[in-house]
Design an enzyme around this catalytic site. Sequence first.
Site, PDB file in Angstrom:
ATOM      1  CD1 TRP B 140      -2.732   1.510   0.483  1.00 48.39           C
ATOM      2  CD2 TRP B 140      -2.091   1.819   2.612  1.00 48.39           C
ATOM      3  NE1 TRP B 140      -3.506   2.514   1.028  1.00 48.39           N
ATOM      4  CE2 TRP B 140      -3.143   2.719   2.331  1.00 48.39           C
ATOM      5  CE3 TRP B 140      -1.543   1.828   3.904  1.00 48.39           C
ATOM      6  CZ2 TRP B 140      -3.639   3.614   3.271  1.00 48.39           C
ATOM      7  CZ3 TRP B 140      -2.045   2.713   4.848  1.00 48.39           C
ATOM      8  CH2 TRP B 140      -3.081   3.604   4.520  1.00 48.39           C
ATOM      9  CG  ASP B 222      -1.781  -2.574   7.475  1.00 45.44           C
ATOM     10  OD1 ASP B 222      -1.482  -1.718   6.616  1.00 45.44           O
ATOM     11  OD2 ASP B 222      -2.942  -2.646   7.955  1.00 45.44           O
ATOM     12  CE  LYS B 258     -10.092  -1.014   3.132  1.00 44.99           C
ATOM     13  NZ  LYS B 258      -9.128  -0.019   3.665  1.00 44.99           N
TER      14      LYS B 258
END
Lengths: 413, 412
Positions: B140, B222, B258
């Site tokens: 990312w 993460d 999410k």
Amino acid sequence: MAASIFTAVPRAPPVAVFKLTADFREDGDARKVNLGVGAYRTDEGQPWVLPVVKKVEQMIANDNSLNHEYLPILGLPEFRANASRIALGDNSPAIKENRFGSVQSLGGTGALRIGAEFLRRRWYNGNNNTATPVYISAPSWENHNSVFMDAGFKDIRTYHYWDAAKRGLDLQGLLDDMEKAPEFSIFILHACAHNPTGTDPTPDQWKQIAAVMKRRFLFPFFDSAYQGFASGSLDKDAWAVQYFVSEGFELFCAQSFSKNFGLYNERVGNLTVVGKDADNVQRVLSQMEKIVRTTWSNPPSQGARIVATTLSSPQLFAEWKDNVKTMADRVLLMRSELRSRLESLGTPGTWNHITEQIGMFSFTGLNPKQVEYMIKEKHIYLMASGRINMCGLTTKNLDYVAKSIHEAVTKIS
Amino acid sequence: MAASIFTAVPRAPPVAVFKLTADFREDGDARKVNLGVGAYRTDEGQPWVLPVVKKVEQMIANDNSLNHEYLPILGLPEFRANASRIALGDNSPAIKENRIGSVQSLGGTGALRIGAEFLRRWYNGNNNTATPVYISSPSWENHNSVFVDAGFKDIRTYHYWDAAKRGLDLQGLLDDMEKAPEFSIFILHACAHNPTGTDPTPDQWKQIAAVMKRRFLFPFFDSAYQGFASGSLDKDAWAVRYFVSEGFELFCAQSFSKNFGLYNERVGNLTVVGKDTDNVQRVLSQMEKIARTAWSNPPSQGARIVATTLSSPQLFAEWYDNVKTMADRVLLMRSELRSRLESLGTPGTWNHITEQIGMFSFTGLNPKQVEYMIKEKHIYLMASGRINMCGLTTKNLDYVAKSIHEAVTKIQ
């Protein structure tokens, strides 16, 4: 077993104002009073969810057209525009000339941090110039120093502000510091209701301050956490910011809606940027986007939506102003009642500063020993600086607090 | 009139993924498809507020016992405890031994930033900006930026994606770990690697953990897709829990954007696992100082929604079901896209589409092919070839598959 990789990490001391509240909570004495942390309380000593906020929260919960998609990095557009309009005024030349920008931020703290990071990193007074002096009032909110330090500034100084002897503004000292400050120094100015002294410059004094700052190219970074809450009037409490804009300054204004909307825990803030023209402002905002992206990516929606909905509806806006006036008026009443009691008791010293100061806080003038007496003997919690939160006073505890101050002043020197 | 003090400020380029969505919005073509930004979409191509979230929001709005007083600096206690419990598992030795800590943060980004700031200030010496930080290649894009802005000066990549075999370059990864200076920080994706969708298998994780333990490398997980990736919270947390069971001290940055669909309420949590309570408490006390100058104290709404849901067996079950709905739709789209490409005889192999996991797939399309997709077919995807499976619907699957076929056969 191997030692922890964190073995050398020292324990950090707790933030003073939260430690005070924690001690207050653990205190079993029935007479206890919390005059520490800066949040509004009703006359029953309770937190107050503004009626207009409760109403709008219901509206939001019932609005099926809303979803939870990411906000833009700079925040909810309706919030940003309305928030800056509140600070700058509907007739602001900066708004008319489209030379302002807004960054929705995490409370006033977040707005200060974004502004500070920008000034340090991004081509203010050079590129990544950690040496630009930053001036913070003596005294000030303790987090100002920490925010600018963590933003990377190496030269943080104080400017004269509180004159303890006369219990008022040390204007001459302030102006002298500005005359001597290196050009392009950054000055953190409290827009109104100075924390912790409650002592603001008068309009004439602001004019003198602005004149020096303009001549010496000093950067005004306003902290506006009490607009409306201080006097009950949004315009009055924004006078200084709006004056500086009308004088052609480029400036930042970190706004908090924690107090005037009672939305403390939803972290509703806004950084207003005023520049010479739209192009400069847009470039500044594009750099602030980069700073936001690595701090919180994009801001939280709930609080911003409540504020945006309220500010953009004439009906709700009127209700809000009314709620704000309720809070401001109660504080004014407590000021007046406390002062009159101290004067009736004949408490040594003068107490007019209690009604002359403005906003949530009063700098009582109590010294650390007297403060310790108040806490330990009287179970009245206030900051070591002598700062009290007027909102902690109620019609029920006024007598007890006044008598306790009287005792502290007469018994302890 | 004097020049602006901002005259020298250059215009920063926009963040790529948001620019993509902005371009998509301006595109007037009726066939347009947005396979860019990472948010869930229904089969109608719409955002989805989870039913359990809608229910809890109503409860909160009607709860007159709640107010808006500042949360503690570290956040809502019920949120913190539940969030860490979700990551570590109910039977975590770290929880039993009371050697965990939690910092409610502003999404996964905020959790990463607090952890990064802490490590730069207090890890491997005092204010050691030279500690190497390793980020997967690719990753990312904000990982790099967060660690740069936290003050680290030596940010490196570790081998991850093998473009030739379209899978994990385990040997390259392990070699990088062998060569990394001791105490280097490694950013590991707990599951559903962004952008490749390719995760190590449990056996591969064991090999990774073994090297990291031997070389004193710090695991900073993460975890942005727990539950969302496979439909199972436990499965998606396997790697984190394995490392904990192996005795590691570690950080895990969690996002509830999410799996709760709460993107814009910024709900995140930094879980800290240490050797014992005392170490964890000292770490947290320093993280308080860092949070205090970033946001002072975190926002309540999203944390309260998550805390309420996770602490009620009934609501938790509803949530689990909502998460499975999302995960299942993604799995269906993977399977449908792959079968179309194979039916079309599109050159190349396409099993990676169903073997990859989570929201994203690394299609293998090269930048020229991506440009073709955007400009000629009005299908928006990242220059890396990353697509968001959530952008696919039963209505656009055919068009997307045919377009990929064209891109691969026409452009080299």
